[in-house]
Design a protein around this motif. Structure first.
Motif, short mmCIF file in Angstrom:
data_model
loop_
_atom_site.label_atom_id
_atom_site.label_comp_id
_atom_site.label_asym_id
_atom_site.label_seq_id
_atom_site.Cartn_x
_atom_site.Cartn_y
_atom_site.Cartn_z
N VAL A 358 0.85 -1.20 0.00
CA VAL A 358 0.00 0.00 0.00
C VAL A 358 0.88 1.25 0.00
O VAL A 358 1.93 1.28 0.64
N ASN A 359 0.45 2.28 -0.72
CA ASN A 359 1.22 3.52 -0.79
C ASN A 359 1.33 4.20 0.58
O ASN A 359 0.39 4.13 1.38
N PRO A 360 2.44 4.89 0.85
CA PRO A 360 2.53 5.71 2.06
C PRO A 360 1.37 6.69 2.12
O PRO A 360 1.00 7.31 1.11
N LEU A 444 8.33 4.79 10.78
CA LEU A 444 8.69 5.65 11.91
C LEU A 444 9.65 6.75 11.47
O LEU A 444 9.45 7.94 11.79
N ALA A 445 10.70 6.39 10.74
CA ALA A 445 11.67 7.38 10.26
C ALA A 445 11.00 8.40 9.35
O ALA A 445 11.28 9.60 9.42
N ASP A 446 10.12 7.92 8.48
CA ASP A 446 9.46 8.81 7.52
C ASP A 446 8.48 9.76 8.20
O ASP A 446 8.39 10.94 7.85
N LYS A 496 12.11 11.83 2.30
CA LYS A 496 11.53 13.17 2.38
C LYS A 496 10.17 13.26 1.69
O LYS A 496 9.25 13.93 2.17
N GLU A 497 10.01 12.57 0.56
CA GLU A 497 8.73 12.60 -0.15
C GLU A 497 7.65 11.94 0.69
O GLU A 497 6.51 12.44 0.77
N HIS A 498 8.00 10.82 1.30
CA HIS A 498 7.01 10.14 2.14
C HIS A 498 6.66 11.01 3.34
O HIS A 498 5.49 11.04 3.77
N HIS A 499 7.64 11.72 3.89
CA HIS A 499 7.36 12.57 5.04
C HIS A 499 6.35 13.65 4.68
O HIS A 499 5.47 13.99 5.51
N GLN A 500 6.44 14.22 3.49
CA GLN A 500 5.48 15.26 3.09
C GLN A 500 4.06 14.70 3.02
O GLN A 500 3.10 15.37 3.41
N PHE A 506 -0.95 13.78 8.90
CA PHE A 506 -0.85 14.05 10.33
C PHE A 506 -1.62 15.31 10.70
O PHE A 506 -2.28 15.37 11.75
N GLN A 507 -1.55 16.32 9.86
CA GLN A 507 -2.30 17.55 10.14
C GLN A 507 -3.80 17.26 10.18
O GLN A 507 -4.52 17.78 11.04
N GLN A 508 -4.25 16.40 9.27
CA GLN A 508 -5.66 16.00 9.29
C GLN A 508 -5.96 15.17 10.54
O GLN A 508 -7.02 15.33 11.17
#
Length: 520
Positions: A358-360, A444-446, A496-500, A506-508
């Protein structure tokens, strides 16, 4: 001694002046789902280990308990099996002692002749929810938090005893002592009631600066200090002289038992997360984010705890209720095909394969993971689990990945509160059962957008206990000057892309909690 970053290598100097690494020490880790005994040499290498699981009992909604005798027998069984392994595989290596780590916030009422009259009421128990809610909103609640370091929440021993005083009056009146699970072990072995400063600091009844029971808290609970165990240093040791007990455990008469500390504090020590900016993230049944501090920093918003490792070192952080218990719930409820596979099949790996497809970000599916209420940073026992954004394209794999992501979002919210209190975090050490999953650690890292390291052994609380035990027994410990990570650590670099993607989800996630908290 102030513990430093990195693996602590220890040595005993024999009469011939040569360093002796052949001796060993056992870290006994009493957890929520199991007790593990792990034998280490002085370099932290695991020589033998054994664990025994036990259930969580829920006699009614919101009640979570365990049988203290069952946990005691798990301690005995784990230790005796490790001693059998050592006798077979390392017969020439003498045992220096046993040092104990345990989970926090347990309450057992004991009668006058030393029998438990309740089960062990564990951290997840919610029966004192109304007591905690009323107390938290008062000036007295803030004072108790500042003095004791323990947030006002149903997990705390203070709130549990207050509930018992009002709702289980017969039990409250019969109680000669109020103790935790480690105290029960030491009482069974040594017939004495003692509690280490670290566990005492998690009760909500202990002044973390004066190192004594806090009278206003005792008065509120309606008890005397004589009904609690005697507080002692984490280095306090007793020697087992009972030959029958020693035989049952498989240890020599005279074996030293070091009382140790709480599993959370010891996990930081065990992974080497002992410098500013280095955090320990531990996920077993529950989860936590913690950093070490030389001061008892108070958060006026009462979002984080402040527990003692020793009088000059505090572990500041926050625990979440819903860690590995979520994965077990999802697997056992929605992936029953995995529960029927042969025991030699690695079902955790199969679960990881499903969610890796499944996609991040789970294609927009967001999960609030509060199946057993929540502790940090919200301290809301009424919080509930929610899947949001479900669409036709979402599969079982999406729900599984969103569950893992939601668990980590909860931990990330703790980390953000912690950074506001103690300063920026730049490095993460992961430990606990889920640290064995490369998929989980990479997410976790992402999510955190920080490098994550996993020690070769993830039994961090047991190794932390062993380190305390070595120092307590007077064995020379020489902290080495290591880099942030040792060569044997597994490292994970954030994408970095996954973190975005995760940042948007997370904001949601945060907005959803704020909008739904009144509905909870």
């Amino acid at each position: 001694m102030l513990f430093r970053q990195g693996i602590i290598r220890t040595s005993t100097v024999a009469n011939d002046g040569l360093s002796n690494y052949n001796n060993m020490i056992i870290g006994l880790d009493i957890g929520t789902s199991s007790t593990k005994a792990v034998a280490f040499d002085h370099q932290g290498e695991v020589l033998a280990q054994h664990g025994i699981t036990y259930p969580i009992l829920s006699p009614q909604t919101g009640y979570y308990e365990q049988d203290p005798n069952e946990i005691y027998e798990a301690c005995v069984g784990s230790l005796s099996e490790v001693m059998r392994q050592l006798a077979r595989e390392h017969p020439s290596q003498p045992l220096e002692g046993i040092s104990v780590s345990s989970a926090m916030h347990a309450l057992i009422a004991m009668d006058e002749i030393g029998n438990p009259i309740t089960n062990s009421i564990i951290w997840a128990d919610q029966r004192s929810e109304s007591v905690a809610a009323d107390l938290k909103e008062t000036a007295q609640g803030l004072d108790l938090y500042i003095k004791t370091g323990t947030p006002i929440h149903p997990m705390s021993v203070l709130c549990k005893i207050m509930w018992m005083k009002g709702h289980a009056k017969d039990t409250f009146q019969r109680a000669h002592k109020f103790i935790g699970i480690k105290e029960y072990l030491f009482f069974r072995l040594f017939n004495t009631y003692i509690i280490d400063h670290s566990i005492a600091s998690t009760t909500g009844l202990f002044d973390i600066e004066k190192l004594s029971w806090y009278e206003p808290a005792l008065s509120l609970a309606g008890i005397k200090s004589s009904q609690l165990s005697a507080p002692v240093s984490i280095h306090y040791a007793l020697h087992l002289q009972d030959s029958e007990q020693a035989t049952k455990l498989g240890v020599p008469v005279g074996t030293a038992f070091v009382i140790g500390a709480s599993d959370g504090c010891l996990a930081n020590l065990g992974v080497g997360a002992t410098h500013p900016g280095i955090a320990s993230v531990t996920v077993g049944t529950s989860g936590a984010v913690r950093v070490l501090s030389n001061s008892a920093i108070a958060d006026q918003q009462q979002r984080v705890f402040r527990y003692l490792l020793n009088p000059k070192q505090f572990v500041v952080g926050g625990a979440v209720n819903n860690g590995g218990v979520l994965r077990n719930w999802f697997r056992d409820t929605f992936m029953t095909e995995l529960t029927h596979l042969p025991e030699d099949i690695n079902t955790s790996r199969l679960f990881d394969e499903v969610i890796s497809a499944v996609n991040p970000g789970s294609d927009g599916l967001v999960f609030l993971p509060y199946l057993t209420g929540e502790r940090a940073p919200h301290w809301n026992a009424n919080a509930k689990g929610v899947y949001f954004g479900i669409q036709l394209q979402h599969t079982k794999g999406h729900f599984g990945r969103a569950m893992i992501e939601g668990m980590l979002f909860a931990l990330y919210s703790v980390a953000l509160a912690l950074e506001e209190t103690t300063g920026p975090i730049h490095t993460i050490y992961a430990s606990g059962g889920l640290a064995r999953s490369p998929v989980w650690v990479q997410i976790l890292a992402d999510v955190f957008n920080k490098p994550v390291f996993v020690k070769e052994t993830v039994e961090s609380s047991a190794w932390g206990a062993a380190l305390v035990g070595l120092e307590a027994l007077g064995i020379d410990t020489n902290p080495a000057d290591h880099a942030v990570a040792d060569n044997e650590d597994d490292s994970y670099v954030p994408n970095k892309e996954h973190h975005q993607i995760y940042r948007k989800n997370f904001q949601q996630f945060e907005r959803l909690y704020q909008k739904l908290q009144d509905e909870f």
